[in-house]
Enzyme design. Structure first.
Site, mmCIF file in Angstrom:
data_model
loop_
_atom_site.group_PDB
_atom_site.id
_atom_site.type_symbol
_atom_site.label_atom_id
_atom_site.label_comp_id
_atom_site.label_asym_id
_atom_site.label_seq_id
_atom_site.Cartn_x
_atom_site.Cartn_y
_atom_site.Cartn_z
ATOM 1 N N SER A 221 -6.668 -12.882 3.922
ATOM 2 C CA SER A 221 -7.498 -12.002 4.746
ATOM 3 C C SER A 221 -8.824 -12.678 5.046
ATOM 4 C CB SER A 221 -7.764 -10.682 4.018
ATOM 5 O OG SER A 221 -8.738 -9.911 4.693
ATOM 6 N N TYR A 234 -10.731 -5.594 -2.891
ATOM 7 C CA TYR A 234 -9.790 -6.184 -1.933
ATOM 8 C C TYR A 234 -10.228 -7.604 -1.573
ATOM 9 C CZ TYR A 234 -6.746 -6.431 2.203
ATOM 10 O OH TYR A 234 -5.788 -6.793 3.131
#
Length: 326
Positions: A221, A234
């Site tokens: 990501s 995250y």
């Protein structure tokens, strides 16, 4: 001319030259047309642009009820046998990026196994799309946090589809928190166990069945590159995935198994509407240079590229950002 006079003359010439350049640029700026501030559309078809419907979903989210609908089938993408005769196992393959990757890998000739949590309707839609491509599709319902499920998913894939050549670690958990004090142990552990333990356990189970020329593609990501202030856990997990990708790529070189990652920016899928409040979903992706989120079919070719030895045989341990511009 005295040295001091020469120096002063040179300074005067430099000042005049710089002012000339300044004037030329000012005239060019005044004559330039207004820049187009619309969202960038550079693909084979136009993609949805914010503002979106104010919507929120309960975890884990379903693609079937997402509005606008995701664009995942890449109708203009033509397969050319890049994965002919291969078997791919894709976690989180029921929806979002995973679904589109599964379909394009099937279009390239691979049989597909997809794991998913409990989104049966989404998984069936993906399976139907893969069968339409002329390939087999195995559905594996379970939780990648659990070692037993990861082992069972790999063994079932090998038993029913005849082997395992490509592993795509893609399943993820994401929920924002604005303050670190609000990030509970339960929340933190759910993120880490899903996003890190799941990737590790799936890879550990798969590698003994993989041979020279096989590939692992992890979903990283942009948060793992630059962080996100509302996604502490995250971001940490995705940074860990990037490091795991680099380390495992080096670890497996002598076995001829390549390991790479795709690092997406914002992508329209159930992940974010099941994370963000409805008001934030309305503007999702608007802050990227392209002023919109990606659609899953815009990410999937990167996974095919990294999975196929025809395309990326000299690439391992790399992170490929697909983030809508810097």
């Amino acid at each position: 001319m005295r040295p001091d006079d020469k120096r002063e003359a040179a300074i005067t010439n430099t000042v005049q030259r710089q002012q000339q350049i300044q004037d030329e640029v000012a005239k060019a700026d005044a004559a330039a047309p207004e820049r187009n501030n619309n969202a960038m559309q550079a693909g084979a078809r136009d993609y949805p642009v914010p503002p979106f419907e104010k919507t929120h979903q309960n975890k884990p989210g379903t693609e079937a009820s997402l509005s606008p609908e995701t664009m995942y089938d890449a109708p203009f993408y033509k397969g050319s046998g890049k994965l002919a005769g291969k078997v791919a196992l894709i976690t989180g393959g029921d929806s979002g990026i995973g679904r589109s990757v599964a379909i394009l890998m099937a279009r390239e000739g691979a049989d597909i196994a997809i794991s998913y949590l409990d989104e049966d309707r989404d998984a069936k839609t993906t399976q139907d799309a893969i069968i339409k491509e002329g390939q087999k599709c195995l559905l594996l319902r379970g939780d990648v946090r659990e070692t037993d499920f990861c082992n069972e998913a790999v063994e079932t894939t090998v038993s029913e589809l005849g082997g395992l050549d490509v592993l795509v670690n893609n399943a993820a958990f994401q929920v924002h928190t604005r303050e670190i004090e609000d990030l509970s142990d339960l929340h933190f552990d759910e993120t880490i166990r899903t996003n890190l333990h799941g990737y590790f356990q799936m890879a550990r189970a798969a590698i003994p069945h993989m041979k020279n020329g096989s590939a692992i593609v992890n979903t990283g990501s942009t948060t793992g590159i630059s962080g996100n202030w509302q996604l502490l856990d995250y971001s940490m997990s995705k940074g860990g995935i990037h490091a795991f990708t680099r380390a495992l790529g080096s670890n497996l070189i002598d076995r001829g198994i390549r390991v790479n990652a795709v690092a997406p920016g914002p992508v329209w899928s159930p992940l974010n509407p099941s994370d963000r409040p409805a008001g934030e979903v309305e503007t999702f992706g608007a802050n990227t240079p392209m002023k919109r989120p990606a659609q899953p079919e815009e990410l999937a070719p990167a996974y095919v590229f990294l999975a196929s030895s025809h395309c990326s045989s000299y690439i391992t341990g790399e992170i490929l950002p697909v983030i809508g511009g810097y």
